[in-house]
Design an enzyme around this catalytic site. Structure first.
Site, PDB file in Angstrom:
ATOM      1  N   GLU A 127      18.525 -14.739   8.487  1.00 20.16           N
ATOM      2  CA  GLU A 127      17.231 -14.281   9.019  1.00 20.16           C
ATOM      3  C   GLU A 127      17.443 -13.455  10.272  1.00 20.16           C
ATOM      4  O   GLU A 127      18.210 -13.839  11.160  1.00 20.16           O
ATOM      5  CB  GLU A 127      16.363 -15.511   9.313  1.00 20.16           C
ATOM      6  CG  GLU A 127      14.916 -15.305   9.029  1.00 20.16           C
ATOM      7  CD  GLU A 127      14.647 -15.017   7.553  1.00 20.16           C
ATOM      8  OE1 GLU A 127      14.588 -13.826   7.188  1.00 20.16           O
ATOM      9  OE2 GLU A 127      14.492 -15.962   6.773  1.00 20.16           O
ATOM     10  N   HIS A 128      16.757 -12.318  10.313  1.00 22.17           N
ATOM     11  CA  HIS A 128      16.885 -11.379  11.430  1.00 22.17           C
ATOM     12  C   HIS A 128      18.326 -10.898  11.593  1.00 22.17           C
ATOM     13  O   HIS A 128      18.800 -10.688  12.713  1.00 22.17           O
ATOM     14  CB  HIS A 128      16.364 -12.000  12.741  1.00 22.17           C
ATOM     15  CG  HIS A 128      14.866 -12.138  12.759  1.00 22.17           C
ATOM     16  ND1 HIS A 128      14.028 -11.075  13.035  1.00 22.17           N
ATOM     17  CD2 HIS A 128      14.063 -13.197  12.503  1.00 22.17           C
ATOM     18  CE1 HIS A 128      12.772 -11.489  12.970  1.00 22.17           C
ATOM     19  NE2 HIS A 128      12.763 -12.778  12.633  1.00 22.17           N
ATOM     20  N   ASP A 143      19.415  -8.483   9.045  1.00 19.93           N
ATOM     21  CA  ASP A 143      19.540  -7.230   8.275  1.00 19.93           C
ATOM     22  C   ASP A 143      19.488  -5.993   9.168  1.00 19.93           C
ATOM     23  O   ASP A 143      20.241  -5.048   8.968  1.00 19.93           O
ATOM     24  CB  ASP A 143      18.525  -7.151   7.120  1.00 19.93           C
ATOM     25  CG  ASP A 143      17.058  -7.217   7.534  1.00 19.93           C
ATOM     26  OD1 ASP A 143      16.756  -7.484   8.720  1.00 19.93           O
ATOM     27  OD2 ASP A 143      16.201  -6.991   6.654  1.00 19.93           O
ATOM     28  N   GLY A 172       5.107 -14.204   4.811  1.00 26.10           N
ATOM     29  CA  GLY A 172       6.565 -14.186   4.932  1.00 26.10           C
ATOM     30  C   GLY A 172       7.258 -14.059   3.590  1.00 26.10           C
ATOM     31  O   GLY A 172       8.455 -14.317   3.482  1.00 26.10           O
ATOM     32  N   SER A 216       7.110 -11.219   1.795  1.00 30.03           N
ATOM     33  CA  SER A 216       7.371  -9.802   1.619  1.00 30.03           C
ATOM     34  C   SER A 216       6.434  -9.092   0.642  1.00 30.03           C
ATOM     35  O   SER A 216       6.869  -8.296  -0.187  1.00 30.03           O
ATOM     36  CB  SER A 216       8.825  -9.609   1.186  1.00 30.03           C
ATOM     37  OG  SER A 216       9.176  -8.298   1.405  1.00 30.03           O
ATOM     38  N   SER A 217       5.150  -9.390   0.795  1.00 29.36           N
ATOM     39  CA  SER A 217       4.173  -8.657  -0.009  1.00 29.36           C
ATOM     40  C   SER A 217       4.217  -7.170   0.347  1.00 29.36           C
ATOM     41  O   SER A 217       3.992  -6.308  -0.506  1.00 29.36           O
ATOM     42  CB  SER A 217       2.772  -9.201   0.254  1.00 29.36           C
ATOM     43  OG  SER A 217       2.446  -9.060   1.618  1.00 29.36           O
ATOM     44  N   ASP A 224      14.233  -6.796   2.315  1.00 31.68           N
ATOM     45  CA  ASP A 224      13.123  -7.038   1.397  1.00 31.68           C
ATOM     46  C   ASP A 224      13.105  -6.023   0.257  1.00 31.68           C
ATOM     47  O   ASP A 224      12.900  -6.371  -0.908  1.00 31.68           O
ATOM     48  CB  ASP A 224      11.791  -6.977   2.143  1.00 31.68           C
ATOM     49  CG  ASP A 224      11.733  -7.979   3.283  1.00 31.68           C
ATOM     50  OD1 ASP A 224      12.611  -8.854   3.340  1.00 31.68           O
ATOM     51  OD2 ASP A 224      10.815  -7.885   4.108  1.00 31.68           O
TER      52      ASP A 224
HETATM   53  P1  NG1 Z   1       8.915 -10.182   6.590  1.00 28.11           P
HETATM   54  O1  NG1 Z   1       8.083  -9.821   7.739  1.00 28.11           O
HETATM   55  O2  NG1 Z   1       8.961 -11.611   6.366  1.00 28.11           O
HETATM   56  O3  NG1 Z   1       8.560  -9.451   5.326  1.00 28.11           O
HETATM   57  C1  NG1 Z   1      10.886  -9.056   8.048  1.00 28.11           C
HETATM   58  C2  NG1 Z   1      11.605  -7.751   7.692  1.00 28.11           C
HETATM   59  C3  NG1 Z   1      12.982  -8.006   7.083  1.00 28.11           C
HETATM   60  C4  NG1 Z   1      13.794  -8.986   7.911  1.00 28.11           C
HETATM   61  C5  NG1 Z   1      12.951 -10.258   8.184  1.00 28.11           C
HETATM   62  C6  NG1 Z   1      13.656 -11.235   9.090  1.00 28.11           C
HETATM   63  C7  NG1 Z   1      10.185  -5.865   7.008  1.00 28.11           C
HETATM   64  C8  NG1 Z   1       9.545  -5.167   5.872  1.00 28.11           C
HETATM   65  N1  NG1 Z   1      10.844  -6.988   6.718  1.00 28.11           N
HETATM   66  O4  NG1 Z   1      10.454  -9.703   6.897  1.00 28.11           O
HETATM   67  O5  NG1 Z   1      13.675  -6.771   6.953  1.00 28.11           O
HETATM   68  O6  NG1 Z   1      14.238  -8.408   9.100  1.00 28.11           O
HETATM   69  O7  NG1 Z   1      11.725  -9.914   8.796  1.00 28.11           O
HETATM   70  O8  NG1 Z   1      14.853 -11.651   8.538  1.00 28.11           O
HETATM   71  O9  NG1 Z   1      10.103  -5.418   8.142  1.00 28.11           O
END
Ligand code: NG1
Length: 460
Positions: A44-45, A47, A139, A141-142, A186
């Protein structure tokens, strides 16, 4: 017609219903793209630091049905009437709607494709209908499911093709349009994911290895119902962490005399024998744990001008990151999370592949702790959900996605799935939402297939 994996009869029926509502252009061809959301098992966090992640595409998707139109514009509507229809011109720089407008994700995808195929001057406008079944702001990733399905449907209408790895990189970069400096997890898992598999994804260059989910493993996602609003305060928190991680990387790169370091992944890739503890120690010796948000102190450490560092880290124009100047930037804690998490992801991929679910669960628990303590993106509600899942017999549980609200993911033996869900219902939903039916807020999820496009007119 043989359907690509992921298109079961229910999804096909959804697409056909939407196709019946679409205004078809001269060639009468209608395409449909489905793209899944995801849960992230661990990583998590990491990428946006170019470091690995281990997500699973889920069996909830967004479908976009599209046909070329004759107006030369984009006409977009949503199956859910809560999201208003939109119409906009196809330009190299498409002006965004107000912050938070759902159709900015559509614009992001279209602008990305137009930019990638800039040599094609005759792109056709499209009429599109969107049907999203990935719960929003949870969370899961919609947003990327929408961006991916829109980009693929628009490319199909215009008969444009891209290698999947290139498409994943393109859509990830396109999504910056909405103002969040996301990494590529995502979009990559939505495009490259495989049924029954998790995906070990590495970056720079993007590559992915599918890992079969052990048959006895169950995944449970539970939504805290605390909205992680990525268009407001959460976006600022997210982007702030992107800057903090990039600063840590540059300081480490300078201390270790490595050239051209921009993200923590550059440091790790330059040092085959790296380990998190040594790098964190090195960072602590090279910089205060916190630095001023005006970047002056950081610029001194890095021996660059403040304005150069500002331009490189915060960017320009509509996607410039605005930092709250009253808070210091946490450099050490953020790096400790990202580097420790990277070690955990690598071990987790091996553990999952070998079916060592206990070890996988332990790593997930450690990930959550690190996100709570060092990355400071958990909340009381997420911590409570995680505790409930563990009490119900989960081997591991952690927040999934960006945090600050949204969902948790729990891993358990398939035989314990009911007891984990029961514990979450009793310990969390019954207390937070007395009397409500939590059925749609938590579920055992299965690893679904990655994105694909079908030709609906051929199917009819
Ligand atoms: P979420 O907000 O859960 O879709 C975001 C980022 C990912 C990644 C995660 C944390 C976007 C589209 N997605 O996901 O790339 O950094 O946070 O691991 O910004």
């Amino acid at each position: 017609m043989t359907l690509p994996d992921g298109w079961d009869s229910e999804e096909l029926a959804r697409a056909e219903q939407l196709a019946a509502q679409i205004r078809v252009g001269a060639d009468a061809r209608i395409v449909a793209c489905r793209a899944p959301g995801r849960v992230n098992l661990i990583g998590e966090h990491t990428d946006y630091s170019g470091l690995p992640v281990l997500p699973v595409p889920i069996d909830r998707s967004t479908i976009v049905v599209a046909a070329a139109n004759t107006t030369g514009e984009m006409e977009v509507s949503n199956a859910d009437p809560a999201w208003p229809s939109r119409r906009f011109a196809m330009e190299r720089q498409i002006p965004p709607y107000a912050t938070g407008d759902w159709a900015n994700y559509v614009k992001a995808a279209i602008q990305g494709v137009i930019g990638r195929f800039s040599a094609r001057t005759n792109l056709r406008g499209a009429s599109m209908i969107v049907d999203g079944r990935v719960p929003p702001a949870a969370g899961l990733s919609s947003s990327s499911a929408l961006t991916v399905s829109t980009a693929f449907a628009f490319m199909a209408v215009n008969q444009l093709e891209l290698d999947p790895l290139e498409a994943a990189t393109m859509v990830a970069r396109s999504e910056w349009y909405v103002g969040t400096r996301g990494g590529g997890m995502d979009q990559a898992v939505s495009i490259l994911g495989r049924r029954d598999h998790a995906l070990f994804i590495e970056f720079d260059p993007l590559r992915a290895r599918a890992i079969k989910m052990p048959a006895n493993a169950a995944l449970i996602a539970a939504d805290s119902r605390q909205v992680a609003d990525k268009s407001g305060a959460v976006r600022a928190e997210y982007n702030r962490r992107v800057v903090e991680c990039a600063l840590a990387a540059r300081i480490l790169g300078r201390a270790l005399k490595l050239d051209g370091v921009k993200i923590l992944g550059d440091v790790v890739r330059a040092l085959p024998e790296w380990n998190a503890a040594d790098l964190v120690e090195q960072l602590a010796a090279s910089s205060p744990a916190r630095l001023g948000a005006d970047l002056k102190e950081a610029a001194n450490i890095l021996d660059v001008t403040q304005s150069q560092l500002d331009a490189e880290l915060l960017g320009q124009g509509s996607i410039r990151i605005a930092l709250d100047s009253n808070r210091q930037l946490e450099v050490l804690k953020r790096a400790r999370h990202v580097l420790g998490e990277t070690e955990r992801v690598i071990r987790a991929a091996d553990a999952l592949e070998a079916g060592r679910l206990d070890e996988m669960g332990t790593l997930m628990n450690a990930s959550h702790q690190s996100l709570a303590d060092d990355f400071e993106c958990s909340t009381v509600k997420l911590d409570t959900l995680v505790e409930c899942a563990r009490r119900g017999g989960a081997l591991g549980a952690r927040l999934t996605g960006a945090g600050f609200g949204g969902s948790i993911v729990a891993l358990c033996d398939a035989a314990s799935a009911d007891s984990v869900i029961e514990s979450i219902d009793r310990g969390y939903y019954a207390k937070q939402y007395p009397g409500a039916a939590p059925k749609s807020w938590r579920a055992a999820l299965h690893a679904g297939a990655g994105a694909s496009v079908i030709d609906i007119s051929a199917n009819a």
